[in-house]
Design a protein around this motif. Structure first.
Motif, short mmCIF file in Angstrom:
data_model
loop_
_atom_site.label_atom_id
_atom_site.label_comp_id
_atom_site.label_asym_id
_atom_site.label_seq_id
_atom_site.Cartn_x
_atom_site.Cartn_y
_atom_site.Cartn_z
N SER A 2 35.46 41.33 2.02
CA SER A 2 35.30 40.77 3.34
C SER A 2 34.47 41.69 4.23
O SER A 2 34.74 42.89 4.34
N TYR A 3 33.46 41.10 4.87
CA TYR A 3 32.64 41.88 5.79
C TYR A 3 33.48 42.42 6.95
O TYR A 3 33.29 43.56 7.41
N VAL A 4 34.41 41.61 7.42
CA VAL A 4 35.28 42.05 8.52
C VAL A 4 36.08 43.28 8.11
O VAL A 4 36.24 44.22 8.89
N ASN A 5 36.59 43.29 6.87
CA ASN A 5 37.35 44.46 6.41
C ASN A 5 36.46 45.70 6.35
O ASN A 5 36.91 46.82 6.64
N HIS A 43 24.78 47.09 2.58
CA HIS A 43 24.46 45.82 3.25
C HIS A 43 23.47 46.05 4.40
O HIS A 43 22.53 45.27 4.59
N LEU A 44 23.70 47.11 5.17
CA LEU A 44 22.86 47.38 6.34
C LEU A 44 21.56 48.10 5.96
O LEU A 44 20.60 48.07 6.73
N GLY A 45 21.56 48.76 4.81
CA GLY A 45 20.37 49.49 4.40
C GLY A 45 20.17 50.79 5.13
O GLY A 45 19.05 51.31 5.19
N VAL A 46 21.24 51.34 5.70
CA VAL A 46 21.16 52.63 6.42
C VAL A 46 22.41 53.45 6.08
O VAL A 46 23.43 52.92 5.64
N ARG A 47 22.30 54.76 6.32
CA ARG A 47 23.47 55.64 6.17
C ARG A 47 24.20 55.70 7.50
O ARG A 47 23.59 55.94 8.55
#
Length: 329
Positions: A2-5, A43-47
């Protein structure tokens, strides 16, 4: 996953500064916490965090994402709260913190009644006499006993709580009954003090005819548990400074006796603190309305009829404890 988790885990890691602490907070393992952060970064492509063996620091991208993540979670909470209000069926988990003495006397006994009234709300009670960081510990409401410094929290005053210096007759027989704060220091009385990491009250602020003065007390006993200090006082090991509601029964029975009455301690406020963003949660509103009146009633009963010295009015004037527990709102 879950993205929310993932977002919720990120927020707790950011606020607590520790993967393991966030995992405990979310009731999972450090491996799961780390996995959720890694998935979110992918998912975001960043650290989002810089990791070393000893420290975990948010990156600039992490700091930017944190503000947006709070908005995501708040929007979800607002939506859930709106549904709960519409259905009049609040549910979920409510995290409440309180000092040990307050929690044991005025909150814990009412938890079963609150659960019976709202069976779909689970209340988690966290008791400690140390300073509680409401945000870091993810609490929805906290009972706070003391003077509140500048805070972003919403405060609802429950009562003004008089305090008293007292000791067991055995201690007084052995060391004498000090007349005032100056005597406490001059005769090097054994003072029982509440100490814990971050504690600020290393002095006792006492009322004198000249105004409030602070006294550098000392003694061989200290603890981060206020009830332990009371036990030591009852056993004759020293003088304790306590809210009147905690020792009223002992004063009535004679197990404890007031001391240094010419310079009584300042009273403190008992307040209910809530983060502003939690106020729209019906669970928090229900708990506040449920507990505040019950605490006021119980506290008034605990101190009813006990007489307190008032140094500002001269030696001949006293006031009853109930004079200080009227509704402050």
């Amino acid at each position: 996953m879950s993205y929310v988790n993932m977002v919720r885990m990120f927020v707790r890691v950011y606020e607590l500064g520790s993967m393991s602490a966030a995992a405990r907070d979310q009731r999972t393992s450090p491996a799961v916490a780390s996995g959720r952060i890694s998935e979110l970064e992918k998912h975001l492509g960043v650290r989002l965090f810089n990791r070393t063996t000893r420290k975990l620091q948010p990156t600039e991208n992490g700091r930017i994402f944190y503000e947006g993540a709070l908005g995501i979670l708040q929007a979800i909470q607002d939506a859930e709260s709106a549904v709960a209000d519409a259905t009049q069926n609040p549910r979920g988990v409510l995290f409440v913190g309180a000092p040990l003495g307050v929690g044991r006397r005025f909150v814990g006994p009412f938890v079963p009644a609150f659960k019976a009234a709202y069976p779909q709300i689970d209340l988690r009670l966290r008791l400690s006499d140390r300073i509680i960081d409401v945000t870091a510990e993810g609490l929805d409401a906290v009972l706070h006993l003391g003077r509140l410094e500048d805070s972003a929290l919403k405060m609802r005053v429950i009562a003004e709580c008089p305090r008293v210096l007292c000791a067991a007759p055995a201690y007084i027989e052995r060391r004498g009954n000090p007349a005032d704060g100056a005597t406490l220091i001059r005769e090097r009385h054994d003072c029982l003090n509440l100490r814990y990491p971050g504690a600020k009250e290393f002095q006792w602020a006492l009322q004198t005819p000249q105004g409030v003065q602070k006294y550098d007390i000392s003694g061989p006993y200290e603890s981060d548990d206020g009830d332990m200090l009371t036990d030591w006082a009852l056993s004759g090991h020293g003088i304790v400074l306590k809210p009147l509601f905690e020792v009223g029964a002992y004063l009535r029975s004679g197990a404890l006796v007031p001391v240094a009455q010419a310079t009584p301690p300042l009273s403190v406020s008992l307040s209910l603190l809530t983060p502003h963003r939690r106020l729209r949660d019906p669970k928090v509103r229900l708990f506040a309305d449920f507990i505040v009146g019950r605490i006021r009633s119980d506290m008034a009963a605990q101190v009813q009829g006990l007489v307190l010295p008032d140094p500002t009015q001269g030696s001949g004037d006293d006031r009853t404890a109930s004079d200080t527990t009227s509704d402050p709102e």
